[in-house]
Design an enzyme around this catalytic site. Structure first.
Site, PDB file in Angstrom:
ATOM      1  CE  LYS A 165      -1.891  -1.290   3.803  1.00 21.31           C
ATOM      2  NZ  LYS A 165      -2.714  -1.497   5.006  1.00 21.31           N
ATOM      3  CB  THR A 198      -5.570   8.969   6.708  1.00 22.54           C
ATOM      4  OG1 THR A 198      -4.573   9.363   7.676  1.00 22.54           O
ATOM      5  CG2 THR A 198      -5.612   9.992   5.578  1.00 22.54           C
ATOM      6  N   GLY A 200      -7.654   4.593  10.181  1.00 24.73           N
ATOM      7  CA  GLY A 200      -8.417   3.394   9.864  1.00 24.73           C
ATOM      8  C   GLY A 200      -8.437   3.008   8.405  1.00 24.73           C
ATOM      9  CB  THR A 201      -6.680   4.224   5.349  1.00 21.78           C
ATOM     10  OG1 THR A 201      -5.411   4.301   6.017  1.00 21.78           O
ATOM     11  CG2 THR A 201      -7.266   5.614   5.225  1.00 21.78           C
ATOM     12  CB  CYS A 203      -8.913  -1.186   9.905  1.00 17.63           C
ATOM     13  SG  CYS A 203      -7.640  -0.954  11.155  1.00 17.63           S
TER      14      CYS A 203
END
Length: 380
Positions: A165, A198, A200-201, A203
């Protein structure tokens, strides 16, 4: 085509609780629910945290985590699993013990550091990740986590599939890479969405991918739609908290569930200015304004859009738009069923469209737009 009577995919999220609701189990439940899945949980740790940071962490016992997993799998059953924060090496190992017996896709998000910078996994826990990565259909490290796991070389030696990512990169264009053994990397690049919210992106993305896999999608499709979910949620954050705030899970709504979805109607307009004022006055949100092209788009409560046009063949009638998750596959099925539907074509405004007429001559568009329907580059 989607079957509305089909039971929802059963998604088990194994992760820590986030008291502020932005990440962890809370983000997992929101994501799975918004995408039409049935969310179950095995909580590994309880945290006191918010957008500023993590104030306290208490891991549950490995036995309690195992009992939660058994309670879900032995009664309701499971179609896919998402693993997030684990809390201890003992928990990581017992989770691996339990998942070795499940023949379902597993997404492993190797949570080590929170968005706020707080450390969420010690060295012993990270060592225990090896068993989980071997079991997972996909591991989803961010840049720092990928480096801690040995980088691309280290992941390649493990012969596993992983999604590198790129959301943490300091760049205007961000790229995610899907790496699978023996296959060329698949890359998705998009402009960075300018927001500090941002939390919790990671999860959210891993839960979305698990849900799509639970629905029966192939891995590449699941990753692509999971990315769309995160980006749409980033476009409409609730702007809560002092630092790294939560995503707008609530805002995704109709964008990624089922097909075809009646998501837009375009109406003929005689006078552009009068039509714009009218639809603003009745309470619609004006999101695209192009007077030179005689085109405006509005958003209604729930996420569906309405357009008005003075010069795109709509005069004398309306055009109805059905949004599809995969417009090429959907229109291909229509052709197999005897409906003369041309192959979709890419349009300059970022949509992929196929136009037909119904038996009475009404114009119908089947289209795929992703975030470009509600969040086009020219949104006002």
């Amino acid at each position: 085509m989607a079957n509305p009577l089909r039971p929802p995919p059963r998604i088990l999220a194994i992760a820590g609780s986030d008291s502020s609701g932005g990440a962890g189990i809370q983000a997992d439940i929101k994501t799975v629910t918004m995408l039409g899945g049935y969310a179950m949980t095995a909580i590994t740790a309880v945290t006191a945290q918010n957008t500023v940071g993590v104030q306290a962490v208490e891991a549950l016992s490995a036995d309690m985590v195992a009992k939660q997993i058994d309670a879900c799998t032995q009664d309701i059953g499971v179609d896919a699993v998402k693993i997030g924060m684990l809390g201890s090496a003992d928990i990581a190992n017992i989770v691996a013990d339990k998942l070795e017996t499940l023949a379902v896709p597993i997404i492993f998000d190797p949570v080590m550091i929170a968005t706020s910078g707080s450390v969420l996994a010690d060295d012993e826990t990270i060592l225990a990740f090896e068993r989980l990565m071997a079991l997972a259909a996909l591991t989803t490290p961010n840049l720092a986590e990928l480096d801690a796991l040995g980088g691309d070389d280290g992941m390649a030696r493990r012969h596993i599939a992983y999604l590198a990512k790129g959301g943490d990169a300091d760049a205007a264009t961000l790229t995610d890479r899907l790496c699978q053994p023996g296959m060329a990397d698949i890359r998705w690049s998009a402009d960075k969405i300018d927001t500090r919210h941002t939390h919790g992106t990671g999860c959210t993305l891993s839960s979305a991918i698990a849900t799509f896999l639970g629905q029966g999608l192939a891995l590449e499709q699941a990753v692509e739609r999971g990315r769309d979910f995160v980006r749409i949620a980033l476009h409409n954050v609730p702007e809560l908290g002092a630092k790294a705030g939560p995503l707008g899970h609530h805002a995704v709504r109709l964008d990624l569930v089922g097909e075809p979805r009646l998501n837009q109607i375009t109406l003929a307009a005689g006078n552009y200015e009068e039509a714009v004022l009218f639809y603003r006055a009745i309470g619609l949100n004006h999101i695209v304004d192009s007077p030179s092209n005689g085109y405006a788009r509005f958003e209604s409560a729930g996420g569906a859009t309405l357009s008005i046009s003075t010069g795109h063949s709509e005069v004398g009638g309306a055009s109805i738009y059905f949004e599809c998750l995969d417009v090429d596959a959907f229109t291909g099925t229509l052709r197999e069923n005897g409906i003369a539907c041309p192959a979709p074509k890419d349009q300059s405004w970022g949509w992929r469209e196929s136009w037909i007429s119904d038996p009475d001559g009404n114009r119908i568009c089947f289209y795929q737009a992703g975030e470009n329907r509600r969040y086009p580059p020219w949104r006002i």
